[in-house]
Enzyme design. Sequence first.
Site, PDB file in Angstrom:
ATOM      1  N   ARG A 176       0.852  -1.189   0.000  1.00 44.24           N
ATOM      2  CA  ARG A 176       0.000   0.000   0.000  1.00 44.24           C
ATOM      3  C   ARG A 176       0.889   1.240   0.000  1.00 44.24           C
ATOM      4  NH1 ARG A 176      -2.759   2.928   4.730  1.00 44.24           N
ATOM      5  NH2 ARG A 176      -3.992   4.405   3.529  1.00 44.24           N
ATOM      6  N   HIS A 235      -2.747  11.064   0.941  1.00 42.95           N
ATOM      7  CA  HIS A 235      -2.228  10.785   2.283  1.00 42.95           C
ATOM      8  C   HIS A 235      -1.534  12.060   2.773  1.00 42.95           C
ATOM      9  CE1 HIS A 235      -0.820   7.326   5.054  1.00 42.95           C
ATOM     10  NE2 HIS A 235      -0.390   8.441   5.625  1.00 42.95           N
ATOM     11  N   GLU A 270      -7.288   8.678   6.522  1.00 47.49           N
ATOM     12  CA  GLU A 270      -7.489   9.272   7.842  1.00 47.49           C
ATOM     13  C   GLU A 270      -7.979  10.717   7.789  1.00 47.49           C
ATOM     14  OE1 GLU A 270      -3.902   8.706  10.120  1.00 47.49           O
ATOM     15  OE2 GLU A 270      -4.097   6.541  10.122  1.00 47.49           O
ATOM     16  N   ASN A 323      -7.577   1.770   9.963  1.00 47.03           N
ATOM     17  CA  ASN A 323      -6.263   1.928  10.598  1.00 47.03           C
ATOM     18  C   ASN A 323      -6.473   1.854  12.095  1.00 47.03           C
ATOM     19  OD1 ASN A 323      -5.376   2.393   8.027  1.00 47.03           O
ATOM     20  ND2 ASN A 323      -4.758   4.524   8.366  1.00 47.03           N
ATOM     21  N   TYR A 373      -4.497   1.766  15.841  1.00 42.22           N
ATOM     22  CA  TYR A 373      -3.270   1.880  16.639  1.00 42.22           C
ATOM     23  C   TYR A 373      -3.519   1.723  18.133  1.00 42.22           C
ATOM     24  CZ  TYR A 373      -0.788   3.295  12.476  1.00 42.22           C
ATOM     25  OH  TYR A 373      -0.212   3.291  11.226  1.00 42.22           O
ATOM     26  N   GLU A 415      -3.661  -0.154   8.214  1.00 40.66           N
ATOM     27  CA  GLU A 415      -2.456   0.225   8.971  1.00 40.66           C
ATOM     28  C   GLU A 415      -2.566  -0.335  10.381  1.00 40.66           C
ATOM     29  OE1 GLU A 415      -1.411   4.406   9.212  1.00 40.66           O
ATOM     30  OE2 GLU A 415      -1.876   4.707   7.094  1.00 40.66           O
TER      31      GLU A 415
HETATM   32  O1  IFM Z   1       2.708   7.605  10.067  1.00 40.79           O
HETATM   33  C1  IFM Z   1       1.323   7.635  10.227  1.00 40.79           C
HETATM   34  C2  IFM Z   1       0.610   7.460   8.910  1.00 40.79           C
HETATM   35  O2  IFM Z   1       1.015   8.391   7.970  1.00 40.79           O
HETATM   36  C3  IFM Z   1      -0.880   7.588   9.098  1.00 40.79           C
HETATM   37  N1  IFM Z   1      -1.343   6.715  10.149  1.00 40.79           N
HETATM   38  C4  IFM Z   1      -0.630   6.701  11.383  1.00 40.79           C
HETATM   39  C5  IFM Z   1       0.860   6.538  11.154  1.00 40.79           C
HETATM   40  C6  IFM Z   1       1.609   6.549  12.484  1.00 40.79           C
HETATM   41  O3  IFM Z   1       1.392   7.757  13.137  1.00 40.79           O
END
Ligand code: IFM
Length: 464
Positions: free
Chosen positions: A80, A124, A169, A294, A296, A353
Amino acid sequence: MSEVNRFPEDFLWGAATSAYQIEGSPLADGAGPSIWHRFAHAPGGGHIANGDTGDVACDHYHRFAEDVALVADLGLNAYRFSISWSRILPAGRGAVNPRGVAFYDRLVDTLLARGIQPAVTLYHWDLPAALDDDGGWRNRDVADWFADYARVVFRALGDRVPLWATINEPWVIMDGGYVHGTLAPGHRDVAAGPPVAHNLLRAHGAAVQAYRAEGKRHIGIVLNLEPKHPASDTPQDGDAARRADAYMNRQFLEPVLGRPYPAELPEVFGAAWPAVTDADLRLIAQPIDYLGVNYYKRGVTRHDDAPPIKAAAVLPPGAVYTETGWEVYPPGLTETLLWVRERTGDLPLYVTENGAAFVDPPTATNGRMDDPLRVAYYRAHLRAALEALRRGVNLRGYFAWSLLDNLEWSLGYAKRFGLVHVDYATQRRTPKASARFYADVVRTRGAALFEPHPLVLPAMMPWM
Ligand code: IFM
Protein backbone atom coordinates in the site's frame (compact mmCIF):
# COMPACT_ATOMS: atom_id res chain seq x y z
CA MET A 1 -3.77 -26.21 14.20
CA SER A 2 -7.31 -26.05 12.85
CA GLU A 3 -8.23 -23.92 9.83
CA VAL A 4 -10.16 -21.59 12.15
CA ASN A 5 -6.83 -20.51 13.52
CA ARG A 6 -5.42 -19.73 10.09
CA PHE A 7 -5.91 -16.72 7.88
CA PRO A 8 -7.69 -17.49 4.60
CA GLU A 9 -5.61 -18.56 1.61
CA ASP A 10 -6.56 -15.50 -0.42
CA PHE A 11 -5.82 -13.08 2.44
CA LEU A 12 -3.94 -9.95 1.40
CA TRP A 13 -0.70 -9.52 3.33
CA GLY A 14 0.92 -6.16 2.94
CA ALA A 15 2.96 -3.32 4.30
CA ALA A 16 2.04 0.35 3.92
CA THR A 17 3.85 3.63 3.33
CA SER A 18 2.96 7.12 2.12
CA ALA A 19 4.54 9.42 -0.43
CA TYR A 20 5.86 12.33 1.64
CA GLN A 21 7.05 10.03 4.41
CA ILE A 22 9.40 7.96 2.23
CA GLU A 23 9.93 9.34 -1.27
CA GLY A 24 12.24 12.32 -0.86
CA SER A 25 13.01 14.54 -3.88
CA PRO A 26 9.69 16.36 -3.41
CA LEU A 27 10.34 18.82 -6.24
CA ALA A 28 12.00 16.42 -8.68
CA ASP A 29 10.97 16.05 -12.31
CA GLY A 30 8.59 18.98 -12.37
CA ALA A 31 6.67 18.28 -9.14
CA GLY A 32 5.12 21.21 -7.29
CA PRO A 33 5.47 21.85 -3.55
CA SER A 34 2.97 20.30 -1.17
CA ILE A 35 1.73 21.72 2.13
CA TRP A 36 4.21 19.41 3.89
CA HIS A 37 7.12 20.79 1.92
CA ARG A 38 6.02 24.25 2.90
CA PHE A 39 5.43 23.26 6.56
CA ALA A 40 8.92 21.73 6.77
CA HIS A 41 10.56 24.79 5.21
CA ALA A 42 8.56 27.52 6.93
CA PRO A 43 10.42 30.84 7.11
CA GLY A 44 12.16 31.15 10.45
CA GLY A 45 12.30 27.37 10.94
CA GLY A 46 10.26 24.41 9.85
CA HIS A 47 7.58 22.83 11.99
CA ILE A 48 9.05 19.33 12.08
CA ALA A 49 11.04 18.12 15.11
CA ASN A 50 14.81 18.51 14.85
CA GLY A 51 14.44 20.60 11.71
CA ASP A 52 13.71 17.40 9.74
CA THR A 53 12.18 17.63 6.27
CA GLY A 54 10.97 15.20 3.61
CA ASP A 55 13.68 16.37 1.19
CA VAL A 56 15.49 13.04 1.25
CA ALA A 57 13.40 10.82 3.53
CA CYS A 58 14.08 7.18 2.52
CA ASP A 59 15.07 8.25 -0.99
CA HIS A 60 12.40 5.86 -2.20
CA TYR A 61 12.00 8.02 -5.30
CA HIS A 62 15.32 6.57 -6.48
CA ARG A 63 15.38 3.31 -4.52
CA PHE A 64 11.86 2.06 -5.14
CA ALA A 65 13.05 -1.11 -6.93
CA GLU A 66 15.16 -2.05 -3.89
CA ASP A 67 12.14 -1.40 -1.64
CA VAL A 68 9.85 -3.52 -3.79
CA ALA A 69 12.45 -6.29 -3.55
CA LEU A 70 12.19 -6.01 0.26
CA VAL A 71 8.41 -6.44 0.06
CA ALA A 72 8.93 -9.50 -2.14
CA ASP A 73 11.56 -10.95 0.23
CA LEU A 74 9.03 -10.78 3.07
CA GLY A 75 6.64 -12.89 0.99
CA LEU A 76 3.98 -10.18 0.97
CA ASN A 77 1.40 -10.19 -1.81
CA ALA A 78 0.36 -6.52 -1.48
CA TYR A 79 1.94 -3.12 -0.97
CA ARG A 80 0.00 0.00 0.00
CA PHE A 81 1.45 3.35 -1.03
CA SER A 82 0.14 6.81 -1.76
CA ILE A 83 0.44 9.12 -4.72
CA SER A 84 1.72 12.64 -4.35
CA TRP A 85 -0.94 14.90 -5.89
CA SER A 86 1.62 17.61 -6.61
CA ARG A 87 3.85 15.25 -8.61
CA ILE A 88 0.88 14.56 -10.90
CA LEU A 89 -0.56 18.11 -10.98
CA PRO A 90 2.15 20.49 -9.72
CA ALA A 91 -0.36 23.28 -9.09
CA GLY A 92 -3.06 20.90 -7.87
CA ARG A 93 -5.17 21.44 -10.97
CA GLY A 94 -4.56 22.15 -14.62
CA ALA A 95 -1.49 20.80 -16.39
CA VAL A 96 -0.51 17.18 -15.82
CA ASN A 97 3.18 16.48 -15.17
CA PRO A 98 3.99 13.35 -17.26
CA ARG A 99 7.26 12.72 -15.39
CA GLY A 100 5.35 12.51 -12.11
CA VAL A 101 2.91 10.03 -13.60
CA ALA A 102 5.84 8.03 -15.02
CA PHE A 103 7.28 7.49 -11.52
CA TYR A 104 4.13 5.75 -10.28
CA ASP A 105 3.83 3.90 -13.55
CA ARG A 106 7.28 2.38 -12.96
CA LEU A 107 6.45 1.60 -9.34
CA VAL A 108 3.23 -0.21 -10.26
CA ASP A 109 4.95 -2.23 -12.99
CA THR A 110 7.80 -3.15 -10.67
CA LEU A 111 5.33 -4.42 -8.07
CA LEU A 112 3.34 -6.41 -10.59
CA ALA A 113 6.49 -7.97 -12.02
CA ARG A 114 7.15 -9.32 -8.50
CA GLY A 115 3.60 -10.62 -8.09
CA ILE A 116 2.70 -7.89 -5.55
CA GLN A 117 -0.70 -6.20 -5.72
CA PRO A 118 -0.50 -2.42 -5.62
CA ALA A 119 -2.98 -0.81 -3.20
CA VAL A 120 -3.04 2.88 -4.03
CA THR A 121 -4.13 5.73 -1.75
CA LEU A 122 -4.89 8.92 -3.65
CA TYR A 123 -4.46 11.29 -0.74
CA HIS A 124 -2.23 10.78 2.28
CA TRP A 125 -2.01 14.34 3.62
CA ASP A 126 0.19 16.12 1.04
CA LEU A 127 -2.11 18.68 -0.56
CA PRO A 128 -0.52 20.75 -3.35
CA ALA A 129 0.52 24.03 -1.69
CA ALA A 130 -1.14 26.07 -4.43
CA LEU A 131 -4.51 24.64 -3.42
CA ASP A 132 -3.98 25.64 0.19
CA ASP A 133 -3.52 29.20 -1.06
CA ASP A 134 -7.07 28.90 -2.37
CA GLY A 135 -8.45 27.63 0.92
CA GLY A 136 -7.44 23.98 0.58
CA TRP A 137 -9.85 21.63 2.32
CA ARG A 138 -11.86 24.64 3.58
CA ASN A 139 -12.94 25.46 0.03
CA ARG A 140 -15.97 23.49 -1.22
CA ASP A 141 -14.40 23.40 -4.71
CA VAL A 142 -11.80 20.98 -3.38
CA ALA A 143 -14.21 18.10 -4.10
CA ASP A 144 -14.00 18.87 -7.82
CA TRP A 145 -10.24 19.48 -7.70
CA PHE A 146 -9.79 16.10 -6.03
CA ALA A 147 -12.07 14.24 -8.46
CA ASP A 148 -10.21 15.78 -11.43
CA TYR A 149 -6.87 14.70 -9.98
CA ALA A 150 -8.24 11.23 -9.19
CA ARG A 151 -9.48 10.86 -12.78
CA VAL A 152 -5.97 11.51 -14.12
CA VAL A 153 -4.58 8.81 -11.85
CA PHE A 154 -7.37 6.31 -12.61
CA ARG A 155 -6.72 6.75 -16.33
CA ALA A 156 -2.97 6.30 -15.90
CA LEU A 157 -2.93 3.32 -13.51
CA GLY A 158 -6.48 1.97 -13.36
CA ASP A 159 -5.76 -0.89 -15.73
CA ARG A 160 -3.20 -2.34 -13.28
CA VAL A 161 -4.24 -1.31 -9.75
CA PRO A 162 -6.87 -3.59 -8.16
CA LEU A 163 -7.37 -1.71 -4.87
CA TRP A 164 -7.86 2.01 -4.41
CA ALA A 165 -8.41 4.26 -1.42
CA THR A 166 -9.55 7.84 -1.76
CA ILE A 167 -8.38 9.52 1.44
CA ASN A 168 -6.27 8.34 4.35
CA GLU A 169 -7.49 9.27 7.84
CA PRO A 170 -9.69 12.32 7.20
CA TRP A 171 -10.05 12.85 10.94
CA VAL A 172 -6.30 13.42 11.33
CA ILE A 173 -6.22 15.76 8.35
CA MET A 174 -8.97 17.84 9.92
CA ASP A 175 -7.99 17.68 13.60
CA GLY A 176 -4.20 17.98 13.16
CA GLY A 177 -4.11 20.21 10.10
CA TYR A 178 -6.96 22.62 10.73
CA VAL A 179 -8.14 22.49 14.37
CA HIS A 180 -4.90 22.13 16.35
CA GLY A 181 -2.30 23.03 13.73
CA THR A 182 0.15 20.30 14.71
CA LEU A 183 0.23 18.99 11.14
CA ALA A 184 0.39 20.79 7.79
CA PRO A 185 -1.02 23.18 6.81
CA GLY A 186 -0.87 24.21 10.48
CA HIS A 187 -4.15 26.10 10.87
CA ARG A 188 -5.53 26.52 14.39
CA ASP A 189 -9.23 27.13 14.12
CA VAL A 190 -11.89 25.02 15.83
CA ALA A 191 -14.53 26.41 13.48
CA ALA A 192 -12.63 25.06 10.46
CA GLY A 193 -13.03 21.47 11.68
CA PRO A 194 -16.58 20.62 10.55
CA PRO A 195 -16.43 22.20 7.07
CA VAL A 196 -13.05 20.60 6.43
CA ALA A 197 -14.36 17.18 7.48
CA HIS A 198 -17.41 17.67 5.28
CA ASN A 199 -15.31 18.69 2.26
CA LEU A 200 -12.97 15.74 2.75
CA LEU A 201 -15.99 13.44 2.67
CA ARG A 202 -17.48 15.23 -0.34
CA ALA A 203 -14.15 14.87 -2.13
CA HIS A 204 -14.14 11.16 -1.28
CA GLY A 205 -17.63 10.80 -2.79
CA ALA A 206 -16.70 12.75 -5.90
CA ALA A 207 -13.64 10.55 -6.47
CA VAL A 208 -15.68 7.36 -6.03
CA GLN A 209 -18.14 8.71 -8.59
CA ALA A 210 -15.26 9.42 -10.99
CA TYR A 211 -13.93 5.93 -10.40
CA ARG A 212 -17.22 4.27 -11.31
CA ALA A 213 -17.03 5.98 -14.69
CA GLU A 214 -13.45 4.78 -15.27
CA GLY A 215 -12.55 1.78 -13.16
CA LYS A 216 -13.78 -1.69 -12.64
CA ARG A 217 -12.18 -2.86 -9.44
CA HIS A 218 -12.27 -1.89 -5.79
CA ILE A 219 -12.37 1.51 -4.15
CA GLY A 220 -12.92 2.56 -0.53
CA ILE A 221 -11.79 5.02 2.12
CA VAL A 222 -9.35 4.57 4.99
CA LEU A 223 -10.48 5.69 8.46
CA ASN A 224 -8.48 5.61 11.66
CA LEU A 225 -10.85 4.32 14.27
CA GLU A 226 -10.43 3.79 17.96
CA PRO A 227 -12.81 2.53 20.62
CA LYS A 228 -13.52 5.33 23.09
CA HIS A 229 -13.77 3.97 26.61
CA PRO A 230 -15.01 6.21 29.44
CA ALA A 231 -12.37 6.74 32.13
CA SER A 232 -14.94 6.16 34.90
CA ASP A 233 -18.58 5.21 35.46
CA THR A 234 -19.69 8.83 35.86
CA PRO A 235 -22.29 10.12 33.39
CA GLN A 236 -19.91 13.02 32.55
CA ASP A 237 -17.16 10.67 31.41
CA GLY A 238 -19.69 8.50 29.56
CA ASP A 239 -20.92 11.55 27.65
CA ALA A 240 -17.37 12.67 26.94
CA ALA A 241 -16.52 9.25 25.48
CA ARG A 242 -19.64 9.42 23.28
CA ARG A 243 -18.66 12.88 22.02
CA ALA A 244 -15.11 11.70 21.31
CA ASP A 245 -16.51 8.72 19.42
CA ALA A 246 -18.83 10.96 17.40
CA TYR A 247 -15.99 13.36 16.58
CA MET A 248 -13.35 10.83 15.57
CA ASN A 249 -15.20 7.70 14.45
CA ARG A 250 -18.85 8.23 13.59
CA GLN A 251 -18.39 11.67 11.96
CA PHE A 252 -16.68 9.85 9.10
CA LEU A 253 -18.13 6.36 9.11
CA GLU A 254 -21.83 7.24 9.30
CA PRO A 255 -22.14 9.57 6.28
CA VAL A 256 -19.94 7.31 4.14
CA LEU A 257 -22.45 4.55 4.89
CA GLY A 258 -25.39 6.77 3.97
CA ARG A 259 -26.46 7.81 7.44
CA PRO A 260 -26.70 11.31 8.94
CA TYR A 261 -23.87 12.91 10.89
CA PRO A 262 -23.92 12.00 14.60
CA ALA A 263 -26.38 14.19 16.51
CA GLU A 264 -23.69 15.13 19.06
CA LEU A 265 -21.71 17.17 16.53
CA PRO A 266 -24.00 20.11 15.70
CA GLU A 267 -24.46 20.44 19.47
CA VAL A 268 -20.69 20.49 20.10
CA PHE A 269 -19.80 22.84 17.23
CA GLY A 270 -22.80 25.17 17.40
CA ALA A 271 -22.57 27.92 14.77
CA ALA A 272 -19.47 26.30 13.21
CA TRP A 273 -21.54 23.33 12.08
CA PRO A 274 -21.98 23.62 8.29
CA ALA A 275 -25.23 23.52 6.38
CA VAL A 276 -25.46 19.94 5.14
CA THR A 277 -27.67 19.39 2.14
CA ASP A 278 -29.21 16.12 1.03
CA ALA A 279 -27.25 16.42 -2.20
CA ASP A 280 -24.00 16.55 -0.19
CA LEU A 281 -25.02 13.50 1.83
CA ARG A 282 -25.87 11.61 -1.36
CA LEU A 283 -22.48 12.50 -2.82
CA ILE A 284 -20.67 11.30 0.29
CA ALA A 285 -22.63 8.04 0.40
CA GLN A 286 -21.46 6.62 -2.93
CA PRO A 287 -21.34 2.84 -2.48
CA ILE A 288 -17.84 1.67 -1.62
CA ASP A 289 -16.33 -1.76 -2.20
CA TYR A 290 -14.50 -2.01 1.11
CA LEU A 291 -13.54 -0.03 4.18
CA GLY A 292 -9.93 0.40 5.29
CA VAL A 293 -9.43 0.50 9.06
CA ASN A 294 -6.26 1.93 10.60
CA TYR A 295 -5.94 0.79 14.19
CA TYR A 296 -3.27 1.88 16.64
CA LYS A 297 -4.86 2.29 20.08
CA ARG A 298 -8.00 2.86 22.12
CA GLY A 299 -8.94 6.21 23.59
CA VAL A 300 -9.71 6.21 27.32
CA THR A 301 -11.64 9.43 27.76
CA ARG A 302 -12.77 11.74 30.56
CA HIS A 303 -14.79 14.94 30.66
CA ASP A 304 -12.80 18.14 30.22
CA ASP A 305 -13.89 21.71 29.59
CA ALA A 306 -11.55 22.33 26.64
CA PRO A 307 -13.08 22.87 23.20
CA PRO A 308 -14.03 21.54 20.78
CA ILE A 309 -15.42 18.31 22.23
CA LYS A 310 -14.97 18.75 25.96
CA ALA A 311 -13.16 15.46 26.33
CA ALA A 312 -9.59 14.58 27.24
CA ALA A 313 -7.47 11.46 26.86
CA VAL A 314 -6.47 9.52 29.95
CA LEU A 315 -3.40 7.29 30.00
CA PRO A 316 -4.26 4.19 32.02
CA PRO A 317 -1.52 3.38 34.54
CA GLY A 318 0.30 0.09 34.18
CA ALA A 319 -0.16 -0.09 30.43
CA VAL A 320 2.63 -0.41 27.87
CA TYR A 321 3.15 2.70 25.74
CA THR A 322 4.86 3.12 22.40
CA GLU A 323 7.40 5.84 21.62
CA THR A 324 4.56 8.02 20.35
CA GLY A 325 2.88 7.67 23.75
CA TRP A 326 0.12 5.39 22.52
CA GLU A 327 -1.24 2.70 24.78
CA VAL A 328 -0.67 -0.77 23.37
CA TYR A 329 -4.11 -2.33 23.47
CA PRO A 330 -4.54 -5.27 21.08
CA PRO A 331 -8.11 -6.25 22.12
CA GLY A 332 -9.16 -2.87 20.71
CA LEU A 333 -8.45 -4.13 17.21
CA THR A 334 -10.96 -6.97 17.57
CA GLU A 335 -13.42 -4.58 19.22
CA THR A 336 -13.04 -2.03 16.43
CA LEU A 337 -13.52 -4.59 13.67
CA LEU A 338 -16.62 -6.01 15.37
CA TRP A 339 -17.99 -2.49 15.88
CA VAL A 340 -17.44 -1.70 12.20
CA ARG A 341 -19.04 -5.00 11.18
CA GLU A 342 -22.18 -4.06 13.13
CA ARG A 343 -22.45 -0.95 10.94
CA THR A 344 -21.23 -2.24 7.60
CA GLY A 345 -22.67 -5.76 7.58
CA ASP A 346 -20.70 -7.91 5.19
CA LEU A 347 -18.71 -5.11 3.52
CA PRO A 348 -15.13 -6.35 3.04
CA LEU A 349 -12.70 -4.81 5.52
CA TYR A 350 -8.94 -4.41 5.45
CA VAL A 351 -6.68 -3.42 8.30
CA THR A 352 -4.88 -0.83 6.21
CA GLU A 353 -2.46 0.23 8.97
CA ASN A 354 -1.32 -1.20 12.28
CA GLY A 355 2.10 -0.93 13.87
CA ALA A 356 4.20 0.83 16.49
CA ALA A 357 7.19 3.09 17.06
CA PHE A 358 9.65 1.66 19.56
CA VAL A 359 13.29 2.48 20.20
CA ASP A 360 15.47 0.24 18.06
CA PRO A 361 19.19 -0.47 18.46
CA PRO A 362 21.12 2.28 16.61
CA THR A 363 22.93 -0.16 14.34
CA ALA A 364 22.58 -3.70 13.16
CA THR A 365 24.81 -6.36 14.72
CA ASN A 366 25.94 -9.00 12.25
CA GLY A 367 23.18 -7.89 9.92
CA ARG A 368 20.53 -8.42 12.63
CA MET A 369 18.39 -5.87 14.35
CA ASP A 370 16.28 -7.17 17.22
CA ASP A 371 13.07 -5.29 18.06
CA PRO A 372 11.33 -7.52 20.61
CA LEU A 373 8.63 -5.02 21.54
CA ARG A 374 7.55 -4.64 17.92
CA VAL A 375 7.52 -8.44 17.49
CA ALA A 376 5.29 -8.70 20.56
CA TYR A 377 3.09 -5.88 19.24
CA TYR A 378 2.53 -7.55 15.86
CA ARG A 379 2.02 -10.91 17.42
CA ALA A 380 -0.73 -9.65 19.71
CA HIS A 381 -2.47 -7.53 17.06
CA LEU A 382 -2.39 -10.22 14.41
CA ARG A 383 -3.93 -12.60 16.94
CA ALA A 384 -6.60 -9.95 17.54
CA ALA A 385 -7.24 -9.74 13.78
CA LEU A 386 -7.55 -13.51 13.61
CA GLU A 387 -10.00 -13.40 16.51
CA ALA A 388 -12.15 -10.93 14.54
CA LEU A 389 -12.13 -13.29 11.56
CA ARG A 390 -13.10 -16.16 13.82
CA ARG A 391 -16.05 -14.06 15.03
CA GLY A 392 -17.30 -13.57 11.51
CA VAL A 393 -15.73 -10.28 10.41
CA ASN A 394 -15.24 -10.16 6.64
CA LEU A 395 -11.56 -9.24 6.96
CA ARG A 396 -9.73 -9.54 3.66
CA GLY A 397 -6.26 -8.28 4.41
CA TYR A 398 -3.77 -6.68 6.78
CA PHE A 399 -1.10 -4.05 6.10
CA ALA A 400 1.67 -3.42 8.59
CA TRP A 401 2.64 0.20 9.20
CA SER A 402 5.22 0.61 8.01
CA LEU A 403 7.47 -1.13 5.53
CA LEU A 404 10.31 1.30 6.32
CA ASP A 405 11.30 3.62 9.12
CA ASN A 406 10.26 7.00 7.76
CA LEU A 407 9.32 10.60 8.47
CA GLU A 408 6.73 10.46 11.25
CA TRP A 409 5.28 13.80 10.19
CA SER A 410 5.84 16.56 12.80
CA LEU A 411 7.74 14.12 15.01
CA GLY A 412 10.42 13.69 12.36
CA TYR A 413 12.67 10.69 11.83
CA ALA A 414 13.20 9.92 15.52
CA LYS A 415 10.07 7.78 15.76
CA ARG A 416 10.66 4.52 13.95
CA PHE A 417 7.69 2.44 12.80
CA GLY A 418 9.48 0.29 10.21
CA LEU A 419 9.64 -3.44 9.76
CA VAL A 420 12.82 -2.49 7.96
CA HIS A 421 15.37 -0.21 9.62
CA VAL A 422 16.67 2.70 7.57
CA ASP A 423 20.07 4.19 8.32
CA TYR A 424 19.37 7.72 7.10
CA ALA A 425 23.07 8.56 6.70
CA THR A 426 23.70 5.73 4.25
CA GLN A 427 20.15 4.77 3.23
CA ARG A 428 21.04 1.21 4.12
CA ARG A 429 17.98 -0.98 4.77
CA THR A 430 18.07 -3.75 7.40
CA PRO A 431 15.02 -5.93 8.01
CA LYS A 432 14.32 -6.07 11.74
CA ALA A 433 13.34 -9.20 13.67
CA SER A 434 9.72 -8.02 13.36
CA ALA A 435 10.05 -8.25 9.57
CA ARG A 436 11.23 -11.83 9.81
CA PHE A 437 8.46 -12.61 12.27
CA TYR A 438 5.82 -11.05 10.01
CA ALA A 439 7.20 -13.06 7.07
CA ASP A 440 6.82 -16.25 9.14
CA VAL A 441 3.23 -15.36 9.99
CA VAL A 442 2.49 -14.77 6.31
CA ARG A 443 4.18 -17.99 5.23
CA THR A 444 2.30 -20.07 7.82
CA ARG A 445 -0.98 -18.12 7.43
CA GLY A 446 -0.89 -17.36 11.13
CA ALA A 447 0.48 -20.55 12.68
CA ALA A 448 3.67 -18.71 13.70
CA LEU A 449 1.57 -16.49 15.97
CA PHE A 450 1.13 -19.41 18.35
CA GLU A 451 4.70 -20.64 18.46
CA PRO A 452 7.08 -19.43 21.14
CA HIS A 453 9.28 -16.61 19.88
CA PRO A 454 12.87 -16.32 21.14
CA LEU A 455 12.62 -12.53 21.55
CA VAL A 456 9.24 -12.31 23.24
CA LEU A 457 9.16 -12.92 26.97
CA PRO A 458 5.74 -13.78 28.38
CA ALA A 459 5.99 -10.92 30.92
CA MET A 460 6.86 -8.34 28.30
CA MET A 461 3.35 -7.21 27.63
CA PRO A 462 0.49 -7.85 30.02
CA TRP A 463 -1.91 -9.15 27.37
CA MET A 464 0.52 -11.80 25.97
O1 IFM B 1 2.71 7.61 10.07
C1 IFM B 1 1.32 7.64 10.23
C2 IFM B 1 0.61 7.46 8.91
O2 IFM B 1 1.02 8.39 7.97
C3 IFM B 1 -0.88 7.59 9.10
N1 IFM B 1 -1.34 6.72 10.15
C4 IFM B 1 -0.63 6.70 11.38
C5 IFM B 1 0.86 6.54 11.15
C6 IFM B 1 1.61 6.55 12.48
O3 IFM B 1 1.39 7.76 13.14
